[in-house]
Design an enzyme around this catalytic site. Structure first.
Site, PDB file in Angstrom:
ATOM      1  CE1 TYR A   1     -14.940  83.734  78.757  1.00 55.63           C
ATOM      2  CE2 TYR A   1     -13.654  82.687  80.491  1.00 55.63           C
ATOM      3  CZ  TYR A   1     -14.080  82.743  79.165  1.00 55.63           C
ATOM      4  OH  TYR A   1     -13.618  81.827  78.269  1.00 55.63           O
TER       5      TYR A   1
ATOM      6  CD  GLU B   1     -19.095  83.541  77.631  1.00 55.64           C
ATOM      7  OE1 GLU B   1     -20.065  83.131  78.288  1.00 55.64           O
ATOM      8  OE2 GLU B   1     -18.340  82.788  76.988  1.00 55.64           O
TER       9      GLU B   1
ATOM     10  CG  ASP C   1     -14.031  94.899  55.204  1.00 58.35           C
ATOM     11  OD1 ASP C   1     -13.477  95.645  56.041  1.00 58.35           O
ATOM     12  OD2 ASP C   1     -13.628  93.745  54.939  1.00 58.35           O
TER      13      ASP C   1
ATOM     14  CB  THR D   1      -9.036  96.041  61.189  1.00 62.25           C
ATOM     15  OG1 THR D   1      -8.528  97.147  60.430  1.00 62.25           O
ATOM     16  CG2 THR D   1      -9.201  94.834  60.280  1.00 62.25           C
TER      17      THR D   1
ATOM     18  CE  LYS E   1      -6.051  95.352  58.126  1.00 64.16           C
ATOM     19  NZ  LYS E   1      -6.822  94.698  57.047  1.00 64.16           N
TER      20      LYS E   1
ATOM     21  NE  ARG F   1      -2.293  92.585  65.174  1.00 62.62           N
ATOM     22  CZ  ARG F   1      -2.227  92.785  63.848  1.00 62.62           C
ATOM     23  NH1 ARG F   1      -2.972  92.085  63.015  1.00 62.62           N
ATOM     24  NH2 ARG F   1      -1.402  93.670  63.351  1.00 62.62           N
TER      25      ARG F   1
HETATM   26  C1  LIG Z   1      -7.317  93.444  56.993  1.00 62.40           C
HETATM   27  C2  LIG Z   1      -8.673  93.229  56.428  1.00 62.40           C
HETATM   28  C3  LIG Z   1      -9.639  92.467  57.094  1.00 62.40           C
HETATM   29  C4  LIG Z   1      -9.364  91.509  58.216  1.00 62.40           C
HETATM   30  O1  LIG Z   1      -8.685  91.808  59.255  1.00 62.40           O
HETATM   31  P1  LIG Z   1      -8.110  90.761  60.328  1.00 62.40           P
HETATM   32  O2  LIG Z   1      -8.123  91.590  61.547  1.00 62.40           O
HETATM   33  O3  LIG Z   1      -6.787  90.360  59.828  1.00 62.40           O
HETATM   34  O4  LIG Z   1      -9.052  89.618  60.432  1.00 62.40           O
HETATM   35  C5  LIG Z   1     -10.917  92.441  56.587  1.00 62.40           C
HETATM   36  N1  LIG Z   1     -11.234  93.101  55.480  1.00 62.40           N
HETATM   37  C6  LIG Z   1     -10.339  93.802  54.795  1.00 62.40           C
HETATM   38  C7  LIG Z   1     -10.771  94.524  53.558  1.00 62.40           C
HETATM   39  C8  LIG Z   1      -9.022  93.887  55.236  1.00 62.40           C
HETATM   40  O5  LIG Z   1      -8.116  94.552  54.514  1.00 62.40           O
END
Ligand SMILES: *Cc1c(COP(=O)(O)O)cnc(C)c1O
Length: 434
Positions: free
Chosen positions: A61, A63, A212, A238, A241, A247
């Protein structure tokens, strides 16, 4: 048998103590090894990233934040998190980073919690045209507890920016509704985003700008897509990707006051203990992304996407907006075959070992469960070493399977050819090919 020795080693270990789990893992290892992964949001991590996740850091942990934890024994967890934060800041050229969000959606939720009050208005792209569920979907927290207003693409086929963001319309939507926050950055948008233009709109209507970059983070980090800094007040992403890490999520800003609000929103606002094994793997992935090889990789991702889009166009498919600037494309199946749905295409291609996802095209006449399109991306196949030379082959397979409407004989033939290609381009860390 999985080729990649990390997965194979864990399968061996599990076989002795948990055969059921071993079988599942082995099957998934073999599936990944023997299929072509064209899902635009997926990738294959390096052995170093994979190993960093499977470590004793999961036992602890931590936190709080480095130097201010709620548990003892965090000396090395502080070091792991500092390493991840420093590398994230260097990678994206910004002042503050929070590496604790468990996912991209959590990073976005934390941003809302930090900067908005329930009922506040924010602006985002029309969700069906490329947005993400965390940008105001009715059943998502962002759409239930906040008030999303949506800006459009250009829908006039004669317009030079057909199916690209209509910035003038976005400005009008924002001036009319006075959102507190404007979101840009998408899940199925193949073109370059003009962050500076969004900042002008934000300034004009007194909003904060939230970029984002979940999909394009790797391209941004390597300079292959313009950076949201210095334009955005908050950047979320994220890490799994195009960035090719574990992840997870990440929040970035240059504003000290906003950084404090974001930190409090991530913990204790949204989350409890951070996944410190994942934080260490994020540090490792950011370290990889800082190397020159990562830029070479990202350039190849884009070159492959262009080549694949061109080959599919040659086969009579329509690529929305006429092409791609990044790692992904939306394939409109309608011009090739008016009866063909994204759902059927996804199913048939999967049988042939080509993994994709159905996706609505802008103004899609079909519902999200069927769709008229496929979203394809090149991050994972580029990691395996495929180049422009293989893209016509892949486009040809896609067309053979779809042209034969998933016919079993054709699909099996293509499945075998896919297997052979996969054997020649093993996943990272894979040993001798089968
Ligand atoms: C994939 C994605 C997310 C979220 O990702 P998770 O890890 O699946 O929660 C947020 N915003 C955009 C634009 C995405 O393509």
């Amino acid at each position: 048998m999985a080729n990649d020795p990390i997965t194979a080693g864990i399968v061996d270990l599990l076989r002795a103590c948990d055969p059921e789990a071993a079988r599942v893992l082995e099957a998934e290892g073999e599936r990944q090894e023997s299929t072509i992964e064209l899902i635009a949001s997926e990738n294959h991590v390096s052995p170093a990233v994979m190993h960093a996740m499977g470590t004793c850091l999961t036992n602890k942990y931590a936190e709080g934040y480095p130097g201010a934890r709620y548990y003892g024994g965090c000396e090395f967890h502080d070091q792991a998190e500092d390493l991840a934060r420093e590398r994230a800041k260097q990678l994206f050229g910004c002042e503050f980073a929070n590496v604790q969000p468990h996912s991209g959606a959590q990073a976005n939720a934390a941003t809302f919690l930090a900067l908005l009050k329930p009922g506040d208005t924010f602006a985002a792209l029309v969700l069906a045209d490329g947005g993400h569920l965390s940008h105001g979907l009715k059943v998502n927290m962002s759409g239930k507890w906040f008030n999303p207003v949506f800006y459009p693409l250009h829908y006039d086929a004669g317009h030079p920016q057909f199916e690209q963001i209509d910035y003038d319309a976005a400005r009008e939507v924002c001036l009319e509704h006075k959102p507190k926050l404007i979101m840009c950055g998408y899940s199925a948008y193949p073109r370059t985003i003009d962050f500076a233009r969004f900042r002008e709109i934000a300034d004009e209507c007194g909003a904060l700008l939230h970029a984002d970059i979940a999909h394009i983070a790797g391209l941004v980090a390597s300079g292959e897509h313009p950076s949201p800094f210095p334009h955005a007040h908050v950047v979320t992403t994220t890490t799994h990707k195009t960035l090719r890490g574990p992840r997870g999520g990440l929040v970035l800003t240059n504003d000290e006051d906003i950084s404090k609000k974001l930190n409090r929103a991530v913990f204790p606002g949204m989350q409890g203990g951070p996944l410190m094994h994942v934080v260490l793997a994020k540090a490792v992935a950011f370290g990889e992304a800082l190397k020159p090889e990562f830029k070479t990789y990202c350039r190849q991702v884009i070159a492959n996407a262009r080549a694949l889009a061109q080959s599919l166009t040659d086969h009579g498919y329509r690529i929305t907006s006429g092409g791609t600037d990044n790692h992904l494309m939306l394939v409109d199946l309608q011009p090739r075959d008016a009866e063909l749905t994204g759902a059927d295409a996804e199913t048939w291609l999967e049988r042939a070992g080509i993994i994709t996802n159905k996706n609505g095209v802008p103004q899609d006449p079909r519902p999200p469960k069927t769709t008229s399109g496929l979203r394809l991306g090149t991050p994972a196949i580029t990691t395996r070493g495929l180049t422009e030379a293989e893209m016509p082959t892949i486009a040809g397979w896609i067309d053979r399977v779809l042209g034969a409407k998933g016919d079993d004989a054709v699909t099996s033939e293509v499945r075998e050819e896919v297997r052979r290609l996969c054997a020649a381009f093993p996943m990272p860390g894979a040993g001798v090919t089968a």
